[in-house]
Design a protein around this motif. Structure first.
Motif, PDB file in Angstrom:
ATOM      1  N   ALA A  45       0.854  -1.192   0.000  1.00 38.20           N
ATOM      2  CA  ALA A  45       0.000   0.000   0.000  1.00 38.20           C
ATOM      3  C   ALA A  45       0.887   1.238   0.000  1.00 38.20           C
ATOM      4  O   ALA A  45       1.600   1.512   0.963  1.00 38.20           O
ATOM      5  N   GLY A  46       0.878   1.970  -1.109  1.00 40.53           N
ATOM      6  CA  GLY A  46       1.654   3.197  -1.204  1.00 40.53           C
ATOM      7  C   GLY A  46       3.152   2.984  -1.089  1.00 40.53           C
ATOM      8  O   GLY A  46       3.878   3.900  -0.720  1.00 40.53           O
ATOM      9  N   ASN A  47       3.622   1.768  -1.345  1.00 40.64           N
ATOM     10  CA  ASN A  47       5.038   1.420  -1.237  1.00 40.64           C
ATOM     11  C   ASN A  47       5.572   1.686   0.175  1.00 40.64           C
ATOM     12  O   ASN A  47       6.729   2.051   0.368  1.00 40.64           O
ATOM     13  N   ARG A  48       4.706   1.498   1.159  1.00 42.34           N
ATOM     14  CA  ARG A  48       5.072   1.804   2.545  1.00 42.34           C
ATOM     15  C   ARG A  48       5.742   0.630   3.263  1.00 42.34           C
ATOM     16  O   ARG A  48       6.346   0.816   4.306  1.00 42.34           O
ATOM     17  N   HIS A  49       5.574  -0.573   2.778  1.00 45.32           N
ATOM     18  CA  HIS A  49       6.192  -1.769   3.371  1.00 45.32           C
ATOM     19  C   HIS A  49       5.847  -1.895   4.857  1.00 45.32           C
ATOM     20  O   HIS A  49       6.723  -1.868   5.722  1.00 45.32           O
ATOM     21  N   LEU A  50       4.560  -2.043   5.115  1.00 45.69           N
ATOM     22  CA  LEU A  50       4.084  -2.224   6.490  1.00 45.69           C
ATOM     23  C   LEU A  50       4.247  -3.661   6.960  1.00 45.69           C
ATOM     24  O   LEU A  50       4.122  -3.940   8.146  1.00 45.69           O
ATOM     25  N   GLN A  51       4.506  -4.587   6.037  1.00 40.61           N
ATOM     26  CA  GLN A  51       4.667  -5.979   6.408  1.00 40.61           C
ATOM     27  C   GLN A  51       6.090  -6.224   6.906  1.00 40.61           C
ATOM     28  O   GLN A  51       7.029  -5.573   6.486  1.00 40.61           O
ATOM     29  N   ARG A  52       6.209  -7.158   7.825  1.00 37.28           N
ATOM     30  CA  ARG A  52       7.499  -7.571   8.372  1.00 37.28           C
ATOM     31  C   ARG A  52       7.521  -9.099   8.340  1.00 37.28           C
ATOM     32  O   ARG A  52       6.472  -9.740   8.377  1.00 37.28           O
ATOM     33  N   PHE A  53       8.716  -9.650   8.282  1.00 35.92           N
ATOM     34  CA  PHE A  53       8.854 -11.098   8.188  1.00 35.92           C
ATOM     35  C   PHE A  53       9.707 -11.605   9.340  1.00 35.92           C
ATOM     36  O   PHE A  53      10.699 -10.978   9.705  1.00 35.92           O
ATOM     37  N   VAL A  54       9.306 -12.739   9.878  1.00 36.17           N
ATOM     38  CA  VAL A  54      10.092 -13.421  10.897  1.00 36.17           C
ATOM     39  C   VAL A  54      10.304 -14.835  10.382  1.00 36.17           C
ATOM     40  O   VAL A  54       9.337 -15.567  10.138  1.00 36.17           O
ATOM     41  N   ALA A  55      11.572 -15.196  10.188  1.00 34.83           N
ATOM     42  CA  ALA A  55      11.909 -16.505   9.619  1.00 34.83           C
ATOM     43  C   ALA A  55      12.583 -17.375  10.665  1.00 34.83           C
ATOM     44  O   ALA A  55      13.311 -16.867  11.530  1.00 34.83           O
ATOM     45  N   THR A  56      12.345 -18.680  10.564  1.00 35.36           N
ATOM     46  CA  THR A  56      13.015 -19.611  11.467  1.00 35.36           C
ATOM     47  C   THR A  56      13.182 -20.975  10.810  1.00 35.36           C
ATOM     48  O   THR A  56      12.321 -21.392  10.026  1.00 35.36           O
ATOM     49  N   THR A  57      14.284 -21.601  11.139  1.00 32.64           N
ATOM     50  CA  THR A  57      14.499 -23.007  10.803  1.00 32.64           C
ATOM     51  C   THR A  57      14.808 -23.787  12.082  1.00 32.64           C
ATOM     52  O   THR A  57      15.152 -24.959  12.033  1.00 32.64           O
ATOM     53  N   HIS A  58      14.673 -23.125  13.218  1.00 34.52           N
ATOM     54  CA  HIS A  58      15.006 -23.730  14.511  1.00 34.52           C
ATOM     55  C   HIS A  58      13.942 -24.752  14.910  1.00 34.52           C
ATOM     56  O   HIS A  58      12.755 -24.399  15.027  1.00 34.52           O
ATOM     57  N   PRO A  59      14.335 -26.016  15.118  1.00 37.99           N
ATOM     58  CA  PRO A  59      13.352 -27.067  15.436  1.00 37.99           C
ATOM     59  C   PRO A  59      12.497 -26.753  16.663  1.00 37.99           C
ATOM     60  O   PRO A  59      11.290 -27.010  16.659  1.00 37.99           O
ATOM     61  N   GLY A  60      13.097 -26.192  17.713  1.00 39.95           N
ATOM     62  CA  GLY A  60      12.325 -25.873  18.910  1.00 39.95           C
ATOM     63  C   GLY A  60      11.283 -24.797  18.653  1.00 39.95           C
ATOM     64  O   GLY A  60      10.143 -24.895  19.116  1.00 39.95           O
ATOM     65  N   THR A  61      11.663 -23.771  17.928  1.00 37.00           N
ATOM     66  CA  THR A  61      10.718 -22.693  17.593  1.00 37.00           C
ATOM     67  C   THR A  61       9.601 -23.233  16.711  1.00 37.00           C
ATOM     68  O   THR A  61       8.419 -22.916  16.926  1.00 37.00           O
ATOM     69  N   LEU A  62       9.952 -24.067  15.740  1.00 35.95           N
ATOM     70  CA  LEU A  62       8.931 -24.663  14.871  1.00 35.95           C
ATOM     71  C   LEU A  62       7.974 -25.548  15.685  1.00 35.95           C
ATOM     72  O   LEU A  62       6.766 -25.544  15.440  1.00 35.95           O
ATOM     73  N   PHE A 129      -4.037 -19.745  14.256  1.00 34.93           N
ATOM     74  CA  PHE A 129      -3.024 -19.815  15.308  1.00 34.93           C
ATOM     75  C   PHE A 129      -3.329 -18.753  16.354  1.00 34.93           C
ATOM     76  O   PHE A 129      -4.078 -17.808  16.110  1.00 34.93           O
ATOM     77  N   SER A 130      -2.748 -18.924  17.530  1.00 27.90           N
ATOM     78  CA  SER A 130      -2.879 -17.923  18.586  1.00 27.90           C
ATOM     79  C   SER A 130      -1.896 -16.802  18.307  1.00 27.90           C
ATOM     80  O   SER A 130      -0.676 -16.995  18.374  1.00 27.90           O
ATOM     81  N   ARG A 131      -2.416 -15.627  17.976  1.00 28.90           N
ATOM     82  CA  ARG A 131      -1.544 -14.504  17.675  1.00 28.90           C
ATOM     83  C   ARG A 131      -0.680 -14.117  18.874  1.00 28.90           C
ATOM     84  O   ARG A 131       0.498 -13.794  18.729  1.00 28.90           O
ATOM     85  N   ALA A 132      -1.275 -14.154  20.046  1.00 31.14           N
ATOM     86  CA  ALA A 132      -0.520 -13.794  21.250  1.00 31.14           C
ATOM     87  C   ALA A 132       0.606 -14.794  21.499  1.00 31.14           C
ATOM     88  O   ALA A 132       1.743 -14.398  21.803  1.00 31.14           O
ATOM     89  N   ALA A 133       0.335 -16.079  21.355  1.00 31.16           N
ATOM     90  CA  ALA A 133       1.360 -17.098  21.593  1.00 31.16           C
ATOM     91  C   ALA A 133       2.461 -17.033  20.537  1.00 31.16           C
ATOM     92  O   ALA A 133       3.645 -17.186  20.860  1.00 31.16           O
ATOM     93  N   VAL A 134       2.095 -16.800  19.280  1.00 33.12           N
ATOM     94  CA  VAL A 134       3.100 -16.683  18.224  1.00 33.12           C
ATOM     95  C   VAL A 134       3.971 -15.454  18.479  1.00 33.12           C
ATOM     96  O   VAL A 134       5.194 -15.514  18.317  1.00 33.12           O
ATOM     97  N   ALA A 135       3.377 -14.359  18.901  1.00 30.24           N
ATOM     98  CA  ALA A 135       4.152 -13.149  19.194  1.00 30.24           C
ATOM     99  C   ALA A 135       5.180 -13.418  20.287  1.00 30.24           C
ATOM    100  O   ALA A 135       6.333 -12.976  20.190  1.00 30.24           O
ATOM    101  N   VAL A 136       4.801 -14.187  21.310  1.00 33.42           N
ATOM    102  CA  VAL A 136       5.733 -14.524  22.388  1.00 33.42           C
ATOM    103  C   VAL A 136       6.791 -15.507  21.879  1.00 33.42           C
ATOM    104  O   VAL A 136       7.989 -15.321  22.113  1.00 33.42           O
ATOM    105  N   ALA A 137       6.359 -16.547  21.170  1.00 29.00           N
ATOM    106  CA  ALA A 137       7.296 -17.570  20.677  1.00 29.00           C
ATOM    107  C   ALA A 137       8.359 -16.967  19.761  1.00 29.00           C
ATOM    108  O   ALA A 137       9.515 -17.412  19.764  1.00 29.00           O
TER     109      ALA A 137
END
Length: 179
Positions: A45-62, A129-137
């Motif tokens: 939207a308007g080239n504002r880049h409001l999206q953010r990405f969180v990447a993981t390959t960590h087995p425990g986090t997954l 998914f639980s947004r609150a739990a994912v935010a903490v994880a």
């Protein structure tokens, strides 16, 4: 056999499938980084880049993500969580209910799904998914809201069947022309 669609982008769109079963083969960090590089080019939207990405390959986090995500059928070797930076959105004047940021999540997710295919991975979006739990994880920064998780991995040889087997939807089934 030659693909009936000569344009490589349209051909890739037609070949892409949601992967619901994945092997336990690791996903290379370079593959995830290539996908993330593609995702930054998604329309926003308007080239504002409001999206953010969180990447993981960590087995425990997954494992934790699977525990708090009933919609995560696959056992991914990697995941990218698409978030909205709510603070930045507010600074740009977006009200919380404004759909622009969610459209950015959608365009980013579509790009991630196509890029995953391009690097030889299967991918599947998860919205249950639980947004609150994912935010903490994921230890998300203040104001980042997780909106969608994309599971990444090597497709298993056998995939679960379609929820509506035998049903093929055409663009005409999905479209209404108006004057």
């Amino acid at each position: 056999m030659t693909d009936p669609v000569p344009d490589p982008v349209l051909a890739a769109i037609r070949r892409r499938r949601v992967t619901r079963a994945m092997t336990d083969e690791p996903v290379a960090r370079e593959q995830v980084e290539t996908i993330l590089e593609a995702a930054r080019w998604a329309p926003t939207a308007g080239n504002r880049h409001l999206q953010r990405f969180v990447a993981t390959t960590h087995p425990g986090t997954l494992r934790v993500l699977r525990m708090v995500s009933p919609g995560m059928i696959a056992r991914p070797a990697a995941a990218i969580t698409v978030c909205v930076d709510r603070g930045l959105a507010a600074r740009y004047g977006f009200r919380p209910e404004t759909p622009g940021p969610w459209i950015d999540v959608g365009t980013a997710t579509a790009t991630v799904l196509l890029a995953a295919q391009a690097v030889g991975l299967g991918a599947g979006p998860v919205s249950s998914f639980s947004r609150a739990a994912v935010a903490v994880a994921l230890d998300l920064p203040e104001g980042w809201s997780p909106e969608l998780i994309v599971c990444l991995g090597h497709p298993a040889a056998e995939q679960p069947g379609a929820m509506t087997p035998g049903r093929r939807v055409t663009w005409q089934d999905l479209t209404r022309w108006v004057p």
